[in-house]
Every structure is written in structure tokens, then in C-alpha cells.
Design an enzyme around this catalytic site. Sequence first.
Site, PDB file in Angstrom:
ATOM      1  N   CYS A 127       0.667  -0.926   0.486  1.00 24.52           N
ATOM      2  CA  CYS A 127      -0.202  -0.516   0.155  1.00 24.52           C
ATOM      3  C   CYS A 127       0.961   1.164  -0.155  1.00 24.52           C
ATOM      4  O   CYS A 127       0.093   2.490  -0.060  1.00 24.52           O
ATOM      5  CB  CYS A 127      -1.495   0.319   1.078  1.00 24.52           C
ATOM      6  SG  CYS A 127      -0.356  -0.984   2.749  1.00 24.52           S
ATOM      7  N   ASN A 128       2.153   0.552   0.844  1.00 26.36           N
ATOM      8  CA  ASN A 128       2.734   2.168   0.711  1.00 26.36           C
ATOM      9  C   ASN A 128       3.730   2.343  -0.931  1.00 26.36           C
ATOM     10  O   ASN A 128       5.000   3.117  -0.463  1.00 26.36           O
ATOM     11  CB  ASN A 128       3.882   2.577   1.927  1.00 26.36           C
ATOM     12  CG  ASN A 128       2.358   3.265   3.143  1.00 26.36           C
ATOM     13  OD1 ASN A 128       1.433   3.559   2.559  1.00 26.36           O
ATOM     14  ND2 ASN A 128       2.243   2.065   3.660  1.00 26.36           N
TER      15      ASN A 128
ATOM     16  N   GLU B 194       8.053  -1.809  11.086  1.00 24.46           N
ATOM     17  CA  GLU B 194       6.595  -2.543  10.867  1.00 24.46           C
ATOM     18  C   GLU B 194       6.734  -3.846  10.433  1.00 24.46           C
ATOM     19  O   GLU B 194       7.914  -3.954   9.161  1.00 24.46           O
ATOM     20  CB  GLU B 194       6.088  -1.639   9.945  1.00 24.46           C
ATOM     21  CG  GLU B 194       5.949  -1.290   8.615  1.00 24.46           C
ATOM     22  CD  GLU B 194       6.118  -2.700   7.141  1.00 24.46           C
ATOM     23  OE1 GLU B 194       5.444  -3.470   8.001  1.00 24.46           O
ATOM     24  OE2 GLU B 194       6.231  -2.101   6.443  1.00 24.46           O
TER      25      GLU B 194
ATOM     26  N   GLN C  61       5.544  -6.164   8.311  1.00 20.99           N
ATOM     27  CA  GLN C  61       5.105  -6.774   7.517  1.00 20.99           C
ATOM     28  C   GLN C  61       5.698  -6.897   6.212  1.00 20.99           C
ATOM     29  O   GLN C  61       5.800  -6.824   4.478  1.00 20.99           O
ATOM     30  CB  GLN C  61       2.919  -6.110   6.882  1.00 20.99           C
ATOM     31  CG  GLN C  61       2.427  -6.510   7.820  1.00 20.99           C
ATOM     32  CD  GLN C  61       2.490  -5.114   9.266  1.00 20.99           C
ATOM     33  OE1 GLN C  61       3.193  -4.306   9.045  1.00 20.99           O
ATOM     34  NE2 GLN C  61       2.191  -5.674  10.214  1.00 20.99           N
TER      35      GLN C  61
END
Lengths: 499, 271
Positions: free
Chosen positions: A49-50, A112, A114
Site C-alpha cells: 500500500c505504500n 513494521e 509486514q
Amino acid sequence: MIIVVGVSHKTAPIDLREQLALSVEVAAELCQRLTQNVEVAEAFVVSTCNRVEIVAVPSEVTEPLACARVCTRLLCERHAQLEQYTYVQVGEDGMRHLVRVAASLDSLVVGEPQILGQLKAGFELARSQGTVGAILHRAFSLAVRGAKRVRRETSIGTGQVSVPSIAVQLAGQIFGDLRGHRVALLGSGDMGRAVANLFAEQGAKLTVLGRSLERVAAVTAELGGEAAMMDQLPRVLSEVDVVVSSTSSPAHVIALKELKRSLKARRGRNLFLIDLAVPRDIEPGIGQLDGVFLYNIDDLSQVATESAQARRREADRATALVEEVVLRWERAWQAELATPVIKALRSRMRHAFHVEMDKSLRGRLKGLDEEQRAALQKMIDAGVNRLLHAPTTQIREEAARGGGEAVDEVLAMLTDLFALGDLVSLDETDSLLPGEAPSGGESLTSAPEHAAPQETAGPRAVVKTPAPAQMGIDDEPNADEKASDSSPVACARARFSGA
Amino acid sequence: MQTLATVSFSLGTIAYSIASTLFFLGLTRRSVTGPPGRAAQVLAVGACLHALHLITAALVSKVCPVESIHFALSFTALVTVVVFLLVRRTRAMDPLGVVVSPVALTFLVAAQFVGPTSAPPELSRALLSLHITASMLGFGVVLLAGAASGFYLFVERRLKSKRLAQVGRLPSLDSLDLVGHRLLLLGFPLLTFAVVTGGIFFAQLPDAGGASFARAMLGYATWTLVAGVLLLRALLGWRGRRSAYGTLAGVACLAVILMVYVLRPLLGGVA
């Protein structure tokens, strides 16, 4: 050489990134289309998503920037306006970027966890499409090991930085394993639902309370759990372990007097209250009661801020580890430069001895039987290996230490002295980087299915490449990057070097 | 045999010291101690060496370990370590090693300075052995319960005041409370036996001094505190902070009893 072309949260606004997010099918197709170009030897795609990035290896017959241009073109094919937000990292910078991304140092939320799984998913997809070869396999393995080392040796992943995850972490600090514990959600606010959802994912049992049956039913339909009306609050307070309150009530929903009555029935069990509402739903004095822990939105936000600051401090230590990984990669590739020449030298020596051996076997030694001939051949091979072991080891070690020009000179001298020019091949893909065998449990894949780039006909390319740097995508290859030298060292350097 | 006793003592001391350091570092820094459980492994090695020392030293001095305060002190520490190693297999209680290791080290070393004493002839040796055994086992277990209670109060205070640094590495409140409670349940019968036999001994001694009286009273106080903690938890649901304070009070009484025993030779007291 590693090339990274991409768009991330650092360069592009979210509305553009949203358009660029790739499905699995589109990512797979993109991998195929990339390697169908002669400029791109290997590639895989990362889509989160980033960020959306292409990690590629240029083929040996083109300069790296040509590969970068192809990657950029395909990445921005559907959205031309993305080109201005695209970055390109080449060579050492490309490897550094890959390791930093894997270690979550480039993430929106540093630390993070993920991103590593997302990278692995992209790599596995490319491997299943056959667009990953030996170089990318090795680079990615090293990046993954580097990322794991960062997580192991720094505290970059500790502490939570989002309100829902902090709430769950605090509940874990009070109750331990949350499976089977009961959580009550008061109201239907977004933040409250996010927190309750996270609790449900941890195995907690949810009870949703509200004043409107319809709203409560809608929330339980979304999150699961059982529904109850607000008049059952005193009973619920005596039973649950965690209360998440996120109503729009202007007055306190849980008052001190009411809770004291419920506490008697709890028989000393701890109670965790999370007040996410503004104005607050829970009377602040409740936090002073024995066995009751009250956190409001400010408290949780403060914890999030402190965690984020701590992660940023750890990022400096992590960066040093990343540099170690990148240096290791670069030196391993430097050591690889010597491989074609060393193999050619060995081949030349063996050939010379075997020619003489054949003469002798036809002459004075023709009486030897098969076994004796085999033993003789074995002896010659062993002798060659023994003779060359020390000098070749020294050459490799010097190259691994960044010997650079000195090593080049030695290799050039060996090539000239022993006339190795016709023996050196660009297809030296069966050698492993020194010490680079994947460790048990961390190996992402079995041996790569996709072979190294095929040797193509035509003049061997590229004598010299500039030092790695971030290059603009509009850079035209300069004259120095166009090749004419075909010496083995130059070819090997062209094949592998990024420095 | 003497050499073996000395060597095992020295190595045991070193192992306990290393374990203490590793537990401390594991609590304060993440990346220094190596793979998880390394500190507990070192502590286990220390416990084995400690046990070896106890056995060999007892053989050398021809004293039953449970008939002498010298050995009983050391034995208590060993019990605490063994129970801790068993508890941590089912619960994530490694941070308690920060207390257990140094206490074991202290008791192991301190026992060397406590001279052996002889029991008065009026007391049954067999019963005395059982008394000391039960006392030391009970003390070791309750000491560990005290460690869990101490950690409970620390974590609870940090959570209440919303100062969360270091808290993430400690066991959860419920785990600490449960472990403390179960250790008290385990130690209570042992303490009961110790108190009953202690009362018998006290009655048998015709001229028991003030030290003996103090020990007896403290023993009863300890037993009462532990019994109270367990009873109030069962009847009124007193758990968490209240249970922790009660447990720590019991540990304090036990510590005073132990000090009286240790200092008894200096005070010229008798059993």
C-alpha cells in the site's frame, strides 16, 4: 548489479499510489513483460500500500541505465504522471535500498513487520514466473538475512505505534494470552471498532453494547460477538476483562459509583478500560481503583509517540547493520571478478598437462592399464589444484577485501602470461559467492529455476561504469559507458560490477 | 572429594554470576544475551554444580545436609532455583531470574561463612531432618512466590502510572499473580509441617532462649500470613496487589527467621 525502480510513500501522494497498487495477476504479468525485454535479465515486483517497486538485474549486453529505463516505462505505463515521482537506485545503492526496505527502515512506520512478508511474496511470485535468476536470488537472500539481523540486534520492532495495537499490547501485559478473554465494546465509533477488531483477531470474545439495536446488530455483523443493550452494562462490567468505550455520549457512560458495585462481583480480577471518546466516556477517578487500569486516547497516543521515537533512535543502529550487509555484497561480487580468470588458468594448466600425458601414454607409458591411466590423470588434476590453490585463494581474498585495481592488474597479467583470452567465458554462473550458501530455515527458495542471462552474440560490452549513485531516469548513457574493451577482466567486471 | 566440593562450589558460583548477569542484561537490553533461554541454561548448569557441591561437601564433612543450617541455607537456594526452572517451562517467567540467580549466589556463598552447629540431644534427629527439609523447601518456594509478587507490584505500578518502559519484557500481571498463588499453595503444606515440628521442638527444649522464641513466633507469623493470603483469596477474592503484599510480608518474616539462624552462632544461641 541490482537496480531498483519504484514509487513509495516518500515520493508520491497516496491518491497516486492507490492507483498503482498491483494485483497478483498484474504483478505476475509485469514480471514476464520485464524479462521479455533484452535489457532486463531478472526481475521481481514489490507491491504494497505504500510502495510499488521493480527490483531488476540488467542483462550483460546492455548498460544498467537502459534496464532502468525499461523498468520505469513499464512501471508508469498505465499512469504517465507517476514518472515524476519515480526513483531509480543502481548498483550499490540499489542493494542498499533493497536491504533497507526489507529491514523496514524505508517503511511508513519504521520497524513494521509486514514488509518482509510482502517482499517475500513478490519474490516468490516472480520465481514462480521464472523471472528470478541466480543474482537476484542471492541478493534477496542476503537482504532477508540482513533484515532479520536488524530485527534481532536492534529494538526497531519493539513497541507499537498505532492506538489499536497499543491497546492490545497493554491488555496482553495485564492478562497475557488474550484468547478466551472477554472484551466489551461500547458504541460504534471507528477507532473503537478498530480496537475491538484487533482484540477479536487475538481470540478474545466480543460483546457489543449500544442504545440502538440496529447499530449494535450492524457492529456485531461486522466484528462478530454477541449483542447487548446498554442497560446490561453493570452485568457486563462484572464479567468482561476489557472495556473499549467509543460512544458519542456527552456524559460519562461508566461512573465511579456504578463500577464499584460491579467490582465486588469481579472478585479481584483485573479490569482494563480503554476510553477512546472525546469527551471521555469513563469517569477519570476510576483509574485509581485497585485492579482497574484506565487509559484514554491521550495516554495511548503518548505511548505511540514514544514508541515511534524509540524506533527512530534504533534506526541509526539498524542503518549501520545495513551498511555491513551492502559491503559484504559488494565484496562478494568483487571476489567473483576473479572466477573466470581462475577457471581459465586451471583449464589451461590441465590442458597442458593432459597433452603431455597423452603423448606419454602413446609412447613410453602405453603399457599402463585403464586403472593406472585413471590414477595418472587424477594425480595431474590434484597437482594442478595444489599448485594453484594458494595463489588463487590469495587473489580471491584480495578481491574480497576490495583489492580493486591491484587485483585487476594481477588478473590481466595472468591472462596475458598464460594466453587465457579465449578461455574466459561470461557464462560463469555456477559459482557461489564465498560463504553465501543460504542457511537452514532461511532459504527462500530451492535452486533458482531461471538460468542466468544467456550469453548473446556480439561484442562484449562495458569497460567502466561510474560509481553507484542515484540516477535520474532521464540520464542518457554517456560515452564512457559504451563499451569497446573485450578483456576478460573488463567483461567480468561488466557482468558483475556495480562499483 | 574435597577437591570436587571446592571445584563445584567455584564453578557453581561462576555459573550463578553469569546467569545473574545474563538475566539482568536480558531485562535491560535485547540483543546482548544471545538466544532466548541462554540465561536459564546457565542457571541450570549452576544448579547442577550447586547440587554436586552440596552432596560432596556433606560427604566430606560427614554431615547430613538437612541437619545443619550451613547446608540448609545452601539447600534453600537450590530449591528456589529448581522450582524457578520448572515454573519457567510453562510460564514466561524468565525475568524472575533477575531475583532468583543473585539470591542463589548469595546463599551459596553465605553458607560458607555459617559454621556447622550441633543439634541439642533432646531433639529427635529424624524429626529435625524432616523439619529442616520442609522448612527449606517451603522457604525456597515462598521466596520464589515473593519474587513473583515483587514483580507484580512493579508492573502494576508502572501500568497504573502509564510509564511503560521495560514493562513489555516482563510477564503479564495475571501470570505473575497465578504463579505466586500456585507457589504459595505448594509451599503452604511444607510450611505447615515445618511450623508444627518447630512447635514440637520448642516444647521439648527446657531452656529455650529468646532466639528460639523469636524464631517460633516468626514462624507462626509467616504461616499465618501465608494462610491468610490463601484464605482471603479463596473467600473474598483478594488477589493481585493485596495478595502480593501479603506474600512479601511472609517472605520478610521468613528472611528474619533465616537471619536469626545464621546469626545464632555469633549470638551463642542454641537450636
